[in-house]
Structure formats: structure tokens, C-alpha cells
Scaffold this active site. Structure first.
Site, PDB file in Angstrom:
ATOM      1  N   GLY A 274       0.885  -1.227  -0.098  1.00 54.56           N
ATOM      2  CA  GLY A 274      -0.481  -0.334  -0.130  1.00 54.56           C
ATOM      3  C   GLY A 274       0.803   1.268  -0.066  1.00 54.56           C
ATOM      4  O   GLY A 274       0.520   1.872  -0.638  1.00 54.56           O
ATOM      5  N   LEU A 663       8.179  -5.718  18.958  1.00 54.68           N
ATOM      6  CA  LEU A 663       7.040  -6.967  19.025  1.00 54.68           C
ATOM      7  C   LEU A 663       7.307  -8.410  18.036  1.00 54.68           C
ATOM      8  O   LEU A 663       6.852  -9.355  18.838  1.00 54.68           O
ATOM      9  CB  LEU A 663       5.774  -6.389  18.605  1.00 54.68           C
ATOM     10  N   ASN A 664       7.788  -8.850  16.787  1.00 57.94           N
ATOM     11  CA  ASN A 664       8.183  -9.685  16.356  1.00 57.94           C
ATOM     12  C   ASN A 664       9.624  -9.532  15.865  1.00 57.94           C
ATOM     13  O   ASN A 664       9.470  -8.472  14.469  1.00 57.94           O
ATOM     14  CB  ASN A 664       7.277  -9.842  15.527  1.00 57.94           C
ATOM     15  N   GLN A 671      10.646  -5.341   7.594  1.00 55.14           N
ATOM     16  CA  GLN A 671       9.815  -3.793   7.222  1.00 55.14           C
ATOM     17  C   GLN A 671      10.912  -3.358   7.489  1.00 55.14           C
ATOM     18  O   GLN A 671      10.828  -1.604   6.141  1.00 55.14           O
ATOM     19  CB  GLN A 671       8.602  -3.873   8.435  1.00 55.14           C
ATOM     20  N   GLY A 734       5.573   2.611  16.121  1.00 55.83           N
ATOM     21  CA  GLY A 734       5.034   2.130  14.781  1.00 55.83           C
ATOM     22  C   GLY A 734       6.937   2.168  14.160  1.00 55.83           C
ATOM     23  O   GLY A 734       8.115   2.457  14.181  1.00 55.83           O
ATOM     24  N   GLY A 736       6.949   1.217   9.863  1.00 54.37           N
ATOM     25  CA  GLY A 736       6.842   0.480   9.139  1.00 54.37           C
ATOM     26  C   GLY A 736       7.517   1.967   7.956  1.00 54.37           C
ATOM     27  O   GLY A 736       8.060   1.720   6.873  1.00 54.37           O
ATOM     28  N   GLU A 737       7.821   3.170   8.956  1.00 59.22           N
ATOM     29  CA  GLU A 737       7.805   4.710   7.724  1.00 59.22           C
ATOM     30  C   GLU A 737       9.683   5.261   8.596  1.00 59.22           C
ATOM     31  O   GLU A 737      10.168   5.081   7.778  1.00 59.22           O
ATOM     32  CB  GLU A 737       6.676   5.469   7.664  1.00 59.22           C
TER      33      GLU A 737
END
Length: 770
Positions: A274, A663-664, A671, A734, A736-737
Site C-alpha cells: 500500500g 514485537l516480532n 519492515q 510504529g 513501517g516508515e
């Protein structure tokens, strides 16, 4: 603080009637952080087997009886009107069922522009969608052909004959500068922010740098193209969509087509990438309308060219960065201003100053963002919107200043790290960028870097090292809801309408729910990708994981109370309250006396219940009130530049991150690496070429728009501090970015170290280094 955070805080204040001085949640670390079992452990993605065996069905792979297919037709002028439209040849072509134009398109309103205060507002553009004969930008949808097969639709689309009357339109970046706007926006809390007198400080500084940096527009290139499969059943609408905002898309379609919300169902269990692009665009409305017109299920998958024509991307920018420093290297002034493109009908500014505002301390500041109105497709979010290109400018300038001062660039950065937010003075919740730098420098071997540019050589190759910082704000969306169903057999189902674009959403939430409920991972399932489930927020802003996690925490507390009620006086838990127990060992136990324990199966057996169901919404994200919360990065790059061809070969990348608890590790590393690979594309090859005479994108294919291929990607190492943030769910922020943020600057700074040539415009191509 970002405007996303400001909007969230404003809406939360109104909703709960908060007044200054009121107690705020998040003051104590989640006790699960200390006793977790599944969270923090390497776990393979639960959807992996389905995907590699072909069992996963994406939006444009759903089989339906009577399915027909659509093909879009795009305007070839920048602005004007359609003066003649001949659909006859297309309508009589083999297999054609219908041709949709502005003449027969249903009257529909444009979707409301995306806004945090209204979670159902998802529009990227406020322009009318095939409602009249006007053309607003080159590439706009002007027709869609519906046929029995995709090939028939594609062929018939070439048979339309369209004439236009063209009018003048702004398409040139430099020419639009005098009319630039300074406006409030979704992301930037203050488009113009000044502290002290930075120009005076610059003039009096012992050392300074003042330069212009430019970045190009970029287009989205997810592996999965935008697509949807639509089916009407009377007045009920089912849409299989490639979207990162399932629940808001369902609400928006209901509004546009005058339906009750419960009559619209959007399904999106798998999304093939996305990055900000899989939001709400014109093609979704056109496809839904066309399916109703032909009375059959319809599939529309955009071609790669159509993605470039109607799906926005990253805006080009021109940025001025000026930094002043005293003799010891302490910043006296930090100026970050410039221009980016955001048409008046768009809602997504390229917030290139946002990361800078939290990154360094200085005696004075100025931040100013001006928006240019060009006649192009509405720009939109693209991984780290603003931060990715903003760090290229500011981190290149920091490197320039360090070189001019004869100081190690890491030392200069560490000397100016803030103890609190430099503009607001609000304390960081957790901030260890200094540790990320020191750990990363040690692992990378930064001490082997020669500070004199052009010194290291191997034959025709010049060797260089560079580094850069990154910052991305923490966001937790309000209104995220989950449903937990606990079965008598000791299994649990956690459900919400969340979307997974490849991040491993289901995997990490199963890990979390297993720990939260005291169950093994194999006893927990996670249902998602369906708007009929409790509404989750859009997947954006690196916010989805903590937003859902916050909801699971509340739902587990609600479940605890319900189980204690069912346990009754015959239970070893009799007399205990929710605050005196915790969920563990597949049941409930007293916190003070773990021997007082009863299994879920026992409680439900005695209550003669097959299951217990609770639904809950997460607490308001009030952690924003008292603390500044940012993920940060220290990126290191080693590369070679050829004396013969000017070719750049990146040999090593290392990202050292401070992002709260991981977390993982397995999915997190993926990522981070994915973001860093996108950063390589930003640095070395990605560029949307716009013909400023016509406003038309000239390279709308992967043959002409280059993205990193396997041979372009070097060894990438990632590491993290792993320090939990005590104010966020699970101690996480976060990720992701933050992976892309800082990469382009690290590459550019390594190029300078290798060659002595400072590149201030991306991408860094052969011609700039020859």
C-alpha cells in the site's frame, strides 16, 4: 507534534470533556511488557503458507459467476473540456456491455477529503468524478468500457474518439512559486513556525551552511496493482478492494451511493503493498457505478500506466536548509523552508519539515512550507510522507556543516540532540537516538571512515561512508475496536476490520492476544479484512499495530470482568476483582496468590456457556498530551563510485533504530529492510518525469520508472535499541516508515565522502557524478 496528533487530541478532548490538569492514562508501563511470552519472539507470518501456495485471494482474484471487466480511458490534455465524444465504435466492438462517460454516469458526490477528525472521510481528491465534460488534469478518467473479457475491454477502450478544447493550466514548478499558498493541513501543525531570530543568528554564527536541496516527484509501484471486484445484490453492495482503509471505504461508499451503512460490505484480507497509495480514488466509484449499470459483477484492475495517471504519489520539493553553529558545534539557528506541490483539490501535503522539528536543538528556528497549485493528479501519502525527503535536505546540510567544521558528523549530531521537543518543550516519552548511533557506528565500523573525501580507492572505485538521522512521529488512532470471542475449548478469536499490506498484522496481534489472554499462539485466531467486523482505523502513519493493540488491552479487561462474573462464588477466584487478577495459564489467576487459578474451560462449563463475547474500543490516545513520542533512526551507508562511468554501487547499509519495544523481530526486520530499499530507490533512481508543457507523466511504466531490483540491493543489516516506550501499548511505536527515513541522505553523504562532490538533488544519477 504533528497535526495528525493535534487533530486526534482535539477530537478526544471534545469526546471526553477533558480539562487541563486531569489525570492522563499511560503513566505506568504495561505489566505485560515484563512477562510476555509470544510478544518479542521470532514468529513466522501466519499468512505465509497461504500466500506461497496460492491460497490467498487478492481483490482482483475473487471468482464470481457472470463476471465482466472494465478498462479506463484517460484524458490526454491538462485542462479544458470535452467537445466531442464518439462511443459508437467501442459500443459495437465484440463483447462490449457498456461504455460509461459523463453523459450516463450516475450523479454522485465527491468523497470528503481525508481527515483525522472524521474517520469516514477518505477522499484524496475533491474533484467531481465523471460528472461533467470538464478535464482538470492530464490522466483524469473520462470513460470506462465494460466488456465480457479484459482483452475486449482494453481493445474497445482504444476505439473511443474524444476531442477537447484545451485551456491554460499551471504545470511548471518554478512559475507557480509566486502564487504559493501557506495553509493549515492534515499533517503539519504550523506551516510557518518561528522561534527566536534565526537569520540574525545565522549571520553571527561561527560556522554555517545555507543551501537548496531538490527532490523529484515519485509514483507508487506496489506489486499488486489497484483493483477491485464489485457485486450488487439488490440494494446491497459487496466490494473486494485492494485498500488500506476498509471500514472508512465502506462508510464512504454508503454515503456516495445513498445506502445504509449495513448494506455495504468491503473485504480486503490481503493487500499486495500500500505505502499510502491504497486509499480511496476515482476508479472505485466508477467501478461500483458501472457494476450497477450493467447488473453484473465487475472487476477493474488498473494497468501500471493507469496507476500513474490517477493515483497520486510523492510531491516534488525544493527545500532551503540553513544551519548556524557556534565554535563548539552547538546549533544557533536551524531554518527549513521551501516549496512542494499540493493542488487545491488535494489533502496531502509533503510535510518535509515535520521530522526536522523534533530532531535537533537550536537557539532559533524557522520552518515554512509553501504549497504550489499545479494541474496534476492529487498527490498523496507515500511511505514517510515528508520525512523521507525532508531528511535528505536537513541531514545533507548537517553533513556539510560537519565537514566545514572538521568535525565527525556523528559527533555533531549527538552534540545537538534534544532532551525534549525543541519547539514545544514537551518531554520525550522515550528517546535513545544517541544509543542507536553509538551501537550502529560500532557495528558498522564507522571508525574506518576516512574524513578526507576521495581518499579511499580500489582501482577505478572511490569508496565512501555516510550516515544520517531520521525521525517519525508516534500515532495511535482513536476509535479502533476489536471483538474477542473466548470458546469453551480454550481457543479465542480476535476480530476487527484491520488490513494487512504485508506488515504481518495478523501475526503480531495473535502474539499479543496470546500473551494478553494467557493462551498459546496456536489457540488464537485473528479475523480481519472485513468491514462487517468491528471497525479498525486505516493502516497509515505507522499507527495500526499500536491502535489495535490498545483495543485488545481494553477488550481483555472487559473479558476479565465478564469471566469473573460467570465464575461466581464456587470458583477459587470468588471475591476477587478485575484489578486483582490476570489472565494466564489458559485461565484467570490471582495476582497476589497465583495458586488461586481457574481455567476458562472450567468457568464456562460451570456457567453452561459455549463462549464469551466482548467488544471494546481502545482508550483515547491521551499519551500525546504529556509526552513527545517519536521513532528515530541512525542510518549508515558504504558505497563505491566509478571514476570511469560515475556509477554508484551501494555495498552496505545498516539501520540502527530506536522504536520502542520490537514485537516480532522477524517481521520487524523485514519492515525495516523494505523501507531501506525504498530509500535506495529515492536516493539513486526513482523519479516521475513530468512534461511541464502538457502536465503529462512521461514515464508511466516500470521500463522507464526505475525501482531497485535484486542486484541493486546490498547487504542490509538492521538493529534496534529495543527499549520499551512506557506510554504506548506494549511499549511499541510504529516502524513501517522510519526505515526509509534518512536513507537518501546517508547515501548522498557517502557519495560526498567517496568523491568530494556534494549532490543536492535527487536522484543521484551518473550524469551528476561524471
Amino acid at each position: 507534534m504533528s497535526n495528525v496528533q493535534n487533530f486526534i487530541i482535539s477530537s478526544v478532548r471534545t469526546a471526553i470533556g477533558w480539562v487541563p490538569g486531569q489525570w492522563l492514562p499511560g503513566g505506568k508501563p504495561d505489566p505485560l511488557i515484563e512477562r510476555r511470552a509470544a510478544i518479542g519472539r521470532q514468529a513466522s507470518r501466519l499468512d505465509g503458507p497461504e500466500k506461497v501456495t496460492g491460497g490467498a485471494r487478492f481483490a482482483a482474484e475473487v471468482a464470481m459467476e457472470g463476471l465482466c471487466y472494465g478498462a479506463l480511458v484517460h484524458a490526454t490534455i491538462t485542462r479544458g473540456r470535452i467537445t466531442a465524444l464518439d462511443t459508437g465504435m467501442a459500443e459495437h466492438a465484440p463483447g462490449v456491455l457498456h461504455v460509461v462517460t459523463h453523459r450516463n454516469m450516475p450523479r454522485v458526490a465527491s468523497p470528503a477529503l481525508i481527515a483525522i477528525t472524521d474517520p469516514t472521510a477518505v477522499g484524496n481528491s475533491s474533484l467531481p468524478i465523471m460528472q461533467d465534460d470538464r478535464v482538470h488534469y492530464n490522466g483524469q478518467i473520462v470513460a470506462m468500457v465494460v466488456a465480457e473479457t479484459q482483452e475486449q475491454a482494453d481493445h474497445a477502450a482504444t476505439l473511443l474518439r474524444i476531442d477537447y478544447a484545451e485551456t491554460a493550466a499551471p504545470t511548471r514548478f518554478d512559475a507557480a512559486k509566486p502564487d504559493a499558498r501557506i495553509i493549515p493541513s492534515l499533517i503539519i501543525d504550523a506551516n510557518h513556525c518561528t522561534v527566536g531570530n534565526p537569520e540574525r543568528e545565522l549571520a553571527g554564527s561561527a560556522h554555517s551552511v545555507d543551501a537548496i536541496y531538490r527532490t523529484p516527484g515519485q509514483n507508487h509501484n506496489a506489486i499488486e496493482l489497484h483493483g477491485l471486484t464489485v457485486a450488487w445484490d439488490g440494494d446491497a453492495l459487496n466490494v473486494h478492494d485492494a485498500t488500506q482503509m476498509i471500514a472508512p471505504t465502506a462508510a464512504t461508499l454508503a454515503k456516495i451511493f445513498g445506502l445504509k451503512r449495513e448494506k455495504v460490505r468491503v473485504l480486503s484480507p490481503f493487500v499486495g503493498g500500500g505505502f499510502g497509495a491504497k486509499g480511496f480514488w476515482d476508479h472505485q466509484i466508477v467501478a461500483v457505478a458501472a457494476a450497477r449499470m450493467v447488473g453484473r459483477p465487475l472487476r477493474l484492475m488498473l494497468s501500471r500506466e493507469s496507476v500513474y495517471r490517477i493515483i497520486g504519489g510523492r510531491s516534488p520539493t525544493e527545500q532551503r536548509v540553513a544551519i548556524g553553529a557556534d565554535a563548539e558545534g552547538n546549533f544557533t539557528a536551524l531554518v527549513h523552508t521551501g516549496y512542494s506541490v499540493m493542488p487545491t483539490y488535494s489533502a496531502s501535503p509533503e510535510a518535509y519539515t515535520l521530522g526536522t522539528r523534533a530532531l535537533y536543538s537550536a537557539k532559533s528556528f524557522e520552518f515554512l512550507q509553501r504549497h504550489l497549485d499545479l494541474a496534476i493528479v492529487a498527490n498523496t501519502f507515500m511511505r514517510a510522507p515528508g520525512e523521507a525527503v525532508g531528511t535528505f535536505a536537513v541531514e545533507s546540510a548537517v553533513d556539510e556543516l560537519a565537514h566545514a567544521m572538521g568535525m565527525d558528523p556523528i559527533e555533531l549530531r549527538l552534540r545537538n540532540l534534544p532532551d525534549s521537543h525543541p519547539i514545544t518543550g514537551v518531554a520525550f516519552s522515550q528517546h535513545a537516538l544517541d544509543q542507536a548511533y553509538r551501537d550502529g557506528a560500532s557495528r558498522f565500523g564507522w571508525d574506518r571512515r576516512d574524513p578526507v573525501p576521495g581518499t579511499r580507492r580500489e582501482g577505478e572505485w572511490r569508496i565512501g561512508m555516510g550516515c544520517a538521522s531520521g525521525s517519525f512521529p508516534y500515532v495511535r488512532m482513536p476509535g479502533a475496536a476489536v471483538r474477542i470471542t473466548l470458546h469453551r475449548d480454550g481457543t479465542a478469536l480476535v476480530a476487527c476490520s484491520a488490513q494487512d499490506m504485508g506488515m504481518g498484522t495478523a501475526t503480531v496481534q495473535v502474539q499479543h492476544a496470546a500473551d494478553r489472554l494467557g493462551l498459546p499462539m496456536e489457540a488464537v485466531r485473528f479475523a480481519m479484512g472485513d468491514s462487517d467486523l468491528p471497525a479498525a482505523p486505516m493502516a497509515g502513519g505507522s499507527a495500526q499495530t499500536v491502535s489495535i493493540a490498545g483495543s485488545i488491552i481494553v477488550a481483555a479487561e472487559k473479558l476479565t470482568g465478564e469471566l469473573l462474573r460467570l465464575a461466581g462464588n464456587s470458583s477459587p477466584l470468588a471475591g476477587l476483582r478485575a484489578g486483582e487478577v490476570r489472565l494466564e495459564r489458559e485461565g484467570i489467576a490471582s495476582t497476589a496468590d497465583p495458586s488461586r487459578h481457574e481455567s476458562y474451560a472450567s468457568i464456562l462449563d460451570r456457567a453452561n456457556r459455549d463462549e464469551v463475547v466482548v467488544t471494546a474500543t481502545g482508550t483515547p490516545p491521551l499519551e500525546f498530551f504529556k509526552h513527545t513520542m517519536h521513532s528515530t533512526s541512525a542510518v549508515f551507508c558504504e558505497l563505491r563510485v566509478s571514476d570511469v562511468t560515475g556509477e554508484v554501487r551501494v555495498d552496505r547499509l545498516l539501520g540502527s533504530f530506536d522504536c520502542g519495544a520490537i514485537l516480532n523481530p522477524k517481521t520487524a526486520a523485514s519492515q525495516f529492510r523494505g523501507g531501506m530499499i525504498m530509500g535506495l530507490g529515492l536516493a539513486l533512481m526513482e523519479e516521475t518525469l513530468l512534461d511541464e508543457r502538457s502536465g503529462r507523466i512521461m514515464n508511466p511504466t516500470l521500463a522507464d520508472y526505475h525501482v531497485p531490483a535484486h542486484l541493486d540491493v546490498p547487504e542490509i543489516e538492521v538493529m534496534w535499541t529495543g527499549i520499551p516506550d512506557p506510554r504506548s501499548p506494549l511499549g511499541a511505536r510504529g516502524i513501517g516508515e522510519i526505515g526509509i527515513t534518512g536513507v537518501a541522505a546517508a547515501v548522498a553523504n557517502a557519495v560526498f565522502n567517496a568523491t568530494g562532490k556534494r549532490v543536492r538533488e535527487l536522484p543521484i544519477t551518473l550524469d551528476t557524478l561524471m
